[in-house]
Design a protein around this motif. Structure first.
Motif, mmCIF file in Angstrom:
data_model
loop_
_atom_site.group_PDB
_atom_site.id
_atom_site.type_symbol
_atom_site.label_atom_id
_atom_site.label_comp_id
_atom_site.label_asym_id
_atom_site.label_seq_id
_atom_site.Cartn_x
_atom_site.Cartn_y
_atom_site.Cartn_z
ATOM 1 N N ARG A 1 1.340 1.503 2.310
ATOM 2 C CA ARG A 1 1.065 2.789 2.954
ATOM 3 C C ARG A 1 2.166 3.796 2.627
ATOM 4 O O ARG A 1 3.341 3.467 2.678
ATOM 5 N N LYS A 2 1.752 5.000 2.312
ATOM 6 C CA LYS A 2 2.720 6.046 1.973
ATOM 7 C C LYS A 2 3.142 6.809 3.223
ATOM 8 O O LYS A 2 2.368 6.962 4.166
ATOM 9 N N GLN B 1 7.315 6.436 -6.225
ATOM 10 C CA GLN B 1 6.471 7.002 -5.172
ATOM 11 C C GLN B 1 5.704 5.927 -4.412
ATOM 12 O O GLN B 1 4.926 6.228 -3.524
ATOM 13 N N GLY B 2 5.892 4.685 -4.830
ATOM 14 C CA GLY B 2 5.194 3.599 -4.155
ATOM 15 C C GLY B 2 3.824 3.297 -4.738
ATOM 16 O O GLY B 2 3.038 2.554 -4.137
ATOM 17 N N ASN B 3 3.528 3.860 -5.926
ATOM 18 C CA ASN B 3 2.244 3.547 -6.574
ATOM 19 C C ASN B 3 2.366 2.212 -7.308
ATOM 20 O O ASN B 3 3.332 1.988 -8.043
ATOM 21 N N TYR C 1 6.077 -1.266 -8.698
ATOM 22 C CA TYR C 1 5.754 0.024 -8.071
ATOM 23 C C TYR C 1 6.669 1.103 -8.602
ATOM 24 O O TYR C 1 7.857 0.852 -8.841
ATOM 25 N N HIS D 1 10.571 10.413 -1.338
ATOM 26 C CA HIS D 1 9.361 9.617 -1.144
ATOM 27 C C HIS D 1 9.644 8.519 -0.133
ATOM 28 O O HIS D 1 10.779 8.062 0.000
ATOM 29 N N PHE E 1 7.563 4.858 1.608
ATOM 30 C CA PHE E 1 6.377 4.018 1.715
ATOM 31 C C PHE E 1 6.725 2.721 2.418
ATOM 32 O O PHE E 1 7.912 2.366 2.545
ATOM 33 N N GLU E 2 5.688 2.065 2.889
ATOM 34 C CA GLU E 2 5.885 0.808 3.603
ATOM 35 C C GLU E 2 6.508 -0.200 2.652
ATOM 36 O O GLU E 2 6.116 -0.285 1.486
ATOM 37 N N ARG F 1 4.708 10.513 4.718
ATOM 38 C CA ARG F 1 5.107 11.888 4.434
ATOM 39 C C ARG F 1 6.597 11.956 4.749
ATOM 40 O O ARG F 1 7.041 11.453 5.779
#
Ligand code: FES
Ligand SMILES: [Fe+2]
Lengths: 413, 158
Positions: free
Chosen positions: A146-147, A116-118, A113, A80, A82-83, A149
């Motif tokens: 921001r995620k 996965q950055g959620n 978080y 994963h 993310f920013e 890929r």
């Protein structure tokens, strides 16, 4: 809005890819447009190695251009990214280079978080003693960094912010993927990391790693000690969009100096012998005669095979006129002790003190200073013609033109 | 327990080492090492993580001589000079292998145009043994820089 069209209102760039105006290395507006269109555009960026984040919860922090990012190993081996920016007030979520964690808690106000950055919890969301707290209607699912890929190839982890980017393999193109897999074919092990600050715009280094023309002219160690020569076989492979390049030098590495003598140029320094050349007694390990292979990935990543010295070089811009080059020297997990020792000794060749790379640390700065008053003048990139197709010589600037071809397309400039 | 004499001899060697590099007498620099030796420049983080690579890695005096030859005759860079300030050594122990010592250093780099920067800070991790004349020489000198980052390039040894 800083985009290519607006920039061209005030700056001129001749058509084609064989001329480069110097303002492109100097302008803040260009840099801001690059962040949007290249670093956050449909481009995959090297982030780290798979072995850097082997276990669940292992993470590393790095950058995509100016954007700080976290790359992390999630459940069941998933990758994963993310920013590295808290959804609350924007603080860095993680401020170490690496670590292992169950989840990420922002230091400022403890918003939390998952891997996965959620965003999954907010401190005092319901207030304290019925007072304060977030409004009832605040929806955590609507907020988060921001995620990215994230995907990997040959143990190298890449990420992109752009949902519209092609797949990693399609981005790299089949010929380049084959060059990567030629070297990065089994489990890696990091043997050392170094950062080199280069006092030049990041694009000068992106050009430099594609500039096969300079190798034996600037880096005299090669010619003085007869390590690589134009009269050896070799050439460059360039992806169809011009973005990526792989150069190869084939041969045994020992030749006469006749080519240089005929040209009467500076490389014709009298030869001298090494007192201890044991570090050049490399052993072929990839089942072919390719002594040197350099793969330059758009925009600024370089995968190096210099005999048995393997390294990944990652470019991180630091303002208009500076950049950090992150060197990760690697071997394979199954290296014999002799091979590992050889890699340690051959690390002398490339790196901040590398026999055949140290000049690249200062040459970009010579350009940056040379063009200080010449924003509207242009550089000439015409060795080997005007196009950017693959060529069976290294006396060409085709790969540099390839970089500009892809750059102009992405920047719409 | 190593005495004052050991501390004095190690300190004197460090002082001479610094003066040799800073005085641009690089040809004399390999002479501070045994024929079989280890000279390496690395970072504190690599040492912490057990990563063995260095940006310069020499396991013989010959490799050090080659470094000097390359700097003098092959490598291209802008003129600059170092000023080493080497702190008082700590003598960590003395056994059959030799004297184990450590000393902190600062290196200021002065460029051709006068620009001065604190180029490196760190510590030397040394193993010293006398040569056949009785003079102390480095069997190992590992240069451990505090920062992972090197500005521009490292040509002159630290
Ligand atoms: S900025 Fe992260 S919790 Fe407030
Ligand atoms: Fe170079």
């Amino acid at each position: 809005m800083d985009d290519g069209a607006t920039i061209l209102n005030t700056h001129h760039w001749p058509a084609g890819i064989s001329r480069v105006p110097f303002w492109v290395y100097q302008d803040q507006a260009v840099m801001r447009a690059e962040q949007k269109r290249i670093f956050e555009g449909p481009v995959w960026h090297f982030l780290c190695l798979e072995v850097d984040i082997e276990n669940q919860g292992d993470y590393r922090t790095t950058f995509i251009g100016d954007m700080p990012v976290i790359v992390v190993r999630g459940e069941a081996g998933a990758l994963h990214g993310f920013e590295n920016r808290c959804a609350h007030r924007g603080a860095l979520i993680a401020f170490n280079d690496y670590g292992n964690t169950k989840d990420f808690t922002c230091a400022y106000h403890a918003w939390r978080y998952d891997l996965q950055g959620n965003l999954c919890s907010i401190a005092f969301q319901r207030g304290v003693g019925g007072k304060g707290g977030m409004p009832r209607e605040f929806d955590m699912r609507q907020h988060g960094p921001r995620k990215l890929r994230v995907d990997s190839i040959g143990g190298l982890v890449f990420g992109t912010v752009d949902p519209a980017a092609p797949t990693l393999e399609a981005f790299l193109s089949a010929p380049i993927v084959a060059k990567i897999k030629r070297v990065f074919n089994r489990k890696l092990e990091v043997i050392g990391r170094f950062t080199q600050h280069l006092p030049n715009n990041w694009k000068m280094y992106a050009e430099n790693i594609r500039d096969t023309y300079h190798a034996s002219l600037l880096h005299l160690f090669f010619t003085t000690f007869k390590i690589t020569r134009f009269d050896q076989a070799g050439g460059v492979t360039i992806s169809p969009d011009g973005a990526h390049h792989a150069s190869a030098t084939i041969g045994k590495g020992i030749e006469t100096q006749s080519v240089y003598k005929d040209q009467g140029i500076r490389s014709d320094s009298e030869e001298f012998l090494l007192r201890d050349d044991s570090f050049l007694a490399s052993s072929p390990e990839f089942g072919d005669d390719i002594q040197l292979q350099n793969v330059a990935l758009f925009p600024g990543t370089m995968l190096q095979q210099l005999y048995n010295s393997l390294a990944v070089r990652q470019t991180v811009p630091r303002g208009v006129d500076g950049m950090d080059l992150h060197w990760t020297f690697v071997g394979f997990a199954d290296d014999t002790p002799e091979m590992r020792k050889m890699r340690l000794k051959q690390a002398n060749l490339a790196g901040p003190a590398g026999y055949v790379s140290m000049e690249d640390g200062c040459i970009g700065n010579f350009v940056q200073r040379g063009v200080a008053a010449a924003s509207d003048e242009i550089a000439i990139v015409e060795m080997g013609g005007y196009e950017s197709e693959s060529q069976n010589t290294r006396a060409t600037e085709a790969s540099v033109r390839g970089f500009w071809k892809n750059y102009r397309r992405l920047m719409e400039i | 327990m190593p005495g004052m004499d050991t501390l004095y001899r190690v300190s004197a060697l460090n002082t001479a080492y610094a003066a040799t590099i800073d005085g641009d007498r690089l040809e004399d620099w390999p002479g501070f090492f045994h024929t079989d030796c280890l000279y390496k420049i690395t970072t504190a983080e690599n040492v912490r993580r057990g990563l063995l690579a260095g940006i310069i890695y020499a396991d013989s005096r010959g490799m050090l001589e080659d470094r000097v030859a390359a700097i003098r005759r092959a490598n291209i860079f802008e003129n600059h000079a170092y000023r080493h300030v080497i702190g008082m050594a700590s003598i960590l122990g003395e056994d059959a292998d030799g004297i184990r010592a450590e000393a902190p250093f600062l290196v200021v780099r002065t460029m051709r145009d006068g620009q001065m920067t604190l180029f490196a800070a760190g510590r030397y991790q040394d193993l010293l043994r006398p040569d056949e004349t009785g003079a102390l020489r480095f069997a190992e000198r590992v240069v451990i820089c505090d920062s992972p980052r090197f500005d521009t390039l490292v040509a002159i040894p630290l």
